[in-house]
Design a protein around this motif. Structure first.
Motif, mmCIF file in Angstrom:
data_model
loop_
_atom_site.group_PDB
_atom_site.id
_atom_site.type_symbol
_atom_site.label_atom_id
_atom_site.label_comp_id
_atom_site.label_asym_id
_atom_site.label_seq_id
_atom_site.Cartn_x
_atom_site.Cartn_y
_atom_site.Cartn_z
ATOM 1 N N GLU A 118 0.462 5.001 -7.387
ATOM 2 C CA GLU A 118 1.654 4.184 -7.156
ATOM 3 C C GLU A 118 2.563 4.822 -6.104
ATOM 4 O OE1 GLU A 118 3.336 3.861 -10.998
ATOM 5 O OE2 GLU A 118 2.015 2.225 -11.653
ATOM 6 N N ASN A 119 2.742 6.155 -6.186
ATOM 7 C CA ASN A 119 3.567 6.838 -5.185
ATOM 8 C C ASN A 119 2.941 6.742 -3.791
ATOM 9 O OD1 ASN A 119 5.358 7.604 -7.188
ATOM 10 N ND2 ASN A 119 4.360 9.581 -7.545
ATOM 11 N N ARG A 120 1.598 6.875 -3.747
ATOM 12 C CA ARG A 120 0.921 6.775 -2.455
ATOM 13 C C ARG A 120 1.071 5.374 -1.871
ATOM 14 N NH1 ARG A 120 -5.140 8.366 -2.931
ATOM 15 N NH2 ARG A 120 -4.085 10.293 -3.603
ATOM 16 N N ALA A 121 0.957 4.347 -2.722
ATOM 17 C CA ALA A 121 1.119 2.972 -2.248
ATOM 18 C C ALA A 121 2.545 2.729 -1.766
ATOM 19 C CB ALA A 121 0.763 2.001 -3.369
ATOM 20 N N SER A 122 3.517 3.302 -2.456
ATOM 21 C CA SER A 122 4.917 3.128 -2.029
ATOM 22 C C SER A 122 5.158 3.780 -0.671
ATOM 23 C CB SER A 122 5.851 3.733 -3.075
ATOM 24 O OG SER A 122 5.719 3.075 -4.315
ATOM 25 N N GLY B 80 3.534 1.573 1.933
ATOM 26 C CA GLY B 80 4.319 0.354 2.103
ATOM 27 C C GLY B 80 5.602 0.588 2.873
ATOM 28 N N GLU B 81 6.296 1.697 2.584
ATOM 29 C CA GLU B 81 7.546 1.983 3.297
ATOM 30 C C GLU B 81 7.291 2.255 4.778
ATOM 31 O OE1 GLU B 81 9.280 5.210 1.201
ATOM 32 O OE2 GLU B 81 9.835 4.014 -0.560
ATOM 33 N N ASN B 82 6.203 2.985 5.065
ATOM 34 C CA ASN B 82 5.886 3.242 6.476
ATOM 35 C C ASN B 82 5.541 1.962 7.222
ATOM 36 O OD1 ASN B 82 6.260 6.002 6.162
ATOM 37 N ND2 ASN B 82 4.104 6.382 5.648
ATOM 38 N N LEU B 83 4.777 1.096 6.567
ATOM 39 C CA LEU B 83 4.407 -0.164 7.223
ATOM 40 C C LEU B 83 5.586 -1.118 7.336
ATOM 41 C CD1 LEU B 83 0.910 -0.912 5.665
ATOM 42 C CD2 LEU B 83 1.424 -0.623 8.079
ATOM 43 N N GLU B 84 6.448 -1.114 6.342
ATOM 44 C CA GLU B 84 7.573 -2.042 6.336
ATOM 45 C C GLU B 84 8.455 -1.859 7.573
ATOM 46 O OE1 GLU B 84 11.040 -3.508 3.183
ATOM 47 O OE2 GLU B 84 10.058 -1.551 2.966
ATOM 48 N N GLY B 85 8.705 -0.599 7.936
ATOM 49 C CA GLY B 85 9.560 -0.354 9.101
ATOM 50 C C GLY B 85 8.928 -0.782 10.404
ATOM 51 N N LYS B 86 7.593 -0.819 10.439
ATOM 52 C CA LYS B 86 6.911 -1.228 11.670
ATOM 53 C C LYS B 86 6.643 -2.726 11.709
ATOM 54 C CE LYS B 86 4.555 3.212 12.276
ATOM 55 N NZ LYS B 86 3.254 3.906 12.440
ATOM 56 N N PHE C 150 -3.621 1.343 9.855
ATOM 57 C CA PHE C 150 -3.401 1.877 8.507
ATOM 58 C C PHE C 150 -4.567 1.582 7.553
ATOM 59 C CE2 PHE C 150 0.870 2.353 9.947
ATOM 60 C CZ PHE C 150 1.461 3.293 9.124
ATOM 61 N N GLY C 151 -5.671 1.140 8.068
ATOM 62 C CA GLY C 151 -6.759 0.725 7.200
ATOM 63 C C GLY C 151 -7.731 1.828 6.826
ATOM 64 N N ASN C 152 -7.499 3.059 7.278
ATOM 65 C CA ASN C 152 -8.450 4.150 7.007
ATOM 66 C C ASN C 152 -7.850 5.244 6.128
ATOM 67 O OD1 ASN C 152 -6.632 5.068 8.852
ATOM 68 N ND2 ASN C 152 -8.136 5.897 10.297
ATOM 69 N N GLY D 28 8.621 -12.752 5.219
ATOM 70 C CA GLY D 28 7.273 -12.802 4.671
ATOM 71 C C GLY D 28 7.078 -11.710 3.631
ATOM 72 N N ALA D 29 5.853 -11.227 3.574
ATOM 73 C CA ALA D 29 5.534 -10.213 2.562
ATOM 74 C C ALA D 29 4.428 -9.303 3.087
ATOM 75 C CB ALA D 29 5.109 -10.860 1.252
ATOM 76 N N LEU D 30 4.485 -8.072 2.654
ATOM 77 C CA LEU D 30 3.483 -7.076 2.990
ATOM 78 C C LEU D 30 2.726 -6.717 1.710
ATOM 79 C CD1 LEU D 30 2.182 -4.840 4.785
ATOM 80 C CD2 LEU D 30 4.103 -3.379 4.126
#
Length: 302
Positions: free
Chosen positions: A39-43, A46-52, A72-74, A144-146
């Motif tokens: 869960e921490n890794r997913a957060s 998500g936070e890194n992607l959200e800003g981009k 971010f897919g790898n 939208g949503a990520l």
């Protein structure tokens, strides 16, 4: 042997139950730890992607959105990333997520409308998956949503491995306890009892035995005392019987205390026997300042 088996069985069952109880708590704690780590890794992802993603989504730069998703897919245990617009249409996604996207579409619509983050472990395409859905928005409206998908199958694999290790550990403990119990019973119980049995057999056969096979200072102390007294009584009875047989064989007619005792017992059995006398079977005579005790010759004294 039956007692040994029951004792070993009870010990093995007790240790097994106790080990399984601890194993359940250990496996649950391990599972919670792995889930929390995922869960921490997913957060963080998500936070890194959200800003981009939010600036690109605001400019409707779909090509760059796909580049960010591919970049971010790898990541470790990262199954894929998807980006939706405010209408619920998928704008960019990692390859191989078509079935998973259909499974989370209702949650995506709910997150876009409520602007509340959604996170849960669910089964998608037959695999345990952690899904994180973040709302994307600017200052005025929802964009939208990520969606971040993480493969959570390794959690089940590690908990299964922990169960297997626990099983092997319990099995090893059971074998060790069984061996130790057998040795303890053999050294502390079976051995002394076997020596005591041989000692009693020797006494019964008329052989002279030095001591009982049980230790007088361990748990067998009461039994040792009773067996010793019984053996002494047996020796006394045998000596009396031998003396009686010798007297009969030699034709001697005089009485001895032991012969009288055996004679009375043979006549009366366990019934009480009372002796009434008008004096003691001893004579006390003063010799100066000392008292001298003599035993007179009489039937009563005998």
């Amino acid at each position: 042997m039956r007692m040994s088996f029951r004792l070993i069985l009870l010990l093995v069952v007790g240790v097994t139950c106790l080990s399984l109880i601890f194993a359940v708590f250990q496996v649950k704690a391990e599972k919670r730890g792995l889930q929390k780590e995922l869960e921490n890794r997913a957060s963080m992802v998500g936070e890194n992607l959200e800003g981009k993603v939010e600036p690109l989504l605001n400019r409707r730069s779909h090509k760059h959105l796909q580049e960010v998703v591919t970049q971010f897919g790898n990541r470790e245990h990262l199954k894929g990333v998807a980006i939706f617009n405010k209408s619920g249409d998928c704008l960019a996604t990692s390859p191989g997520l078509d079935g998973d996207l259909r499974g989370v579409l209702p949650q995506v619509i709910q997150v876009i409308s409520s602007k509340i983050t959604y996170a849960s472990f669910t089964t998608l395409s037959g695999k345990l998956t952690h899904v994180l859905i973040l709302p994307l928005h600017d200052e005025s409206e929802a964009l939208g949503a990520l969606v971040v998908f993480h493969d959570a199958g390794f959690i089940k694999a590690q908990t299964s491995r922990l169960w297997w290790e626990t099983f092997l550990s319990v099995l090893a403990q059971a074998v060790f306890i069984a061996l130790v119990t057998v040795l303890i019973i053999r050294w502390s119980i079976v051995g002394p009892i076997a020596r005591t049995t041989k000692w009693i057999r020797d006494i019964r056969a008329g052989k002279r035995a030095e001591r009982c096979g049980l230790d007088e200072k361990d748990v067998f102390s009461p039994l040792t005392q009773e067996v010793t007294h019984l053996a002494k009584s047996l020796e006394v009875a045998r000596a009396a019987a031998e003396e009686e047989a010798r007297l009969r064989e030699s034709g001697e007619s005089h009485w001895t205390p032991e012969r009288l005792r055996l004679h009375v017992r043979s006549k009366l059995g366990d019934r009480p026997f009372f002796v009434v006398s008008n004096r003691e079977p001893y004579t006390h005579t003063y010799r100066g300042k000392n008292v001298e005790v003599t035993v007179p010759a009489s039937g009563l004294v005998t």
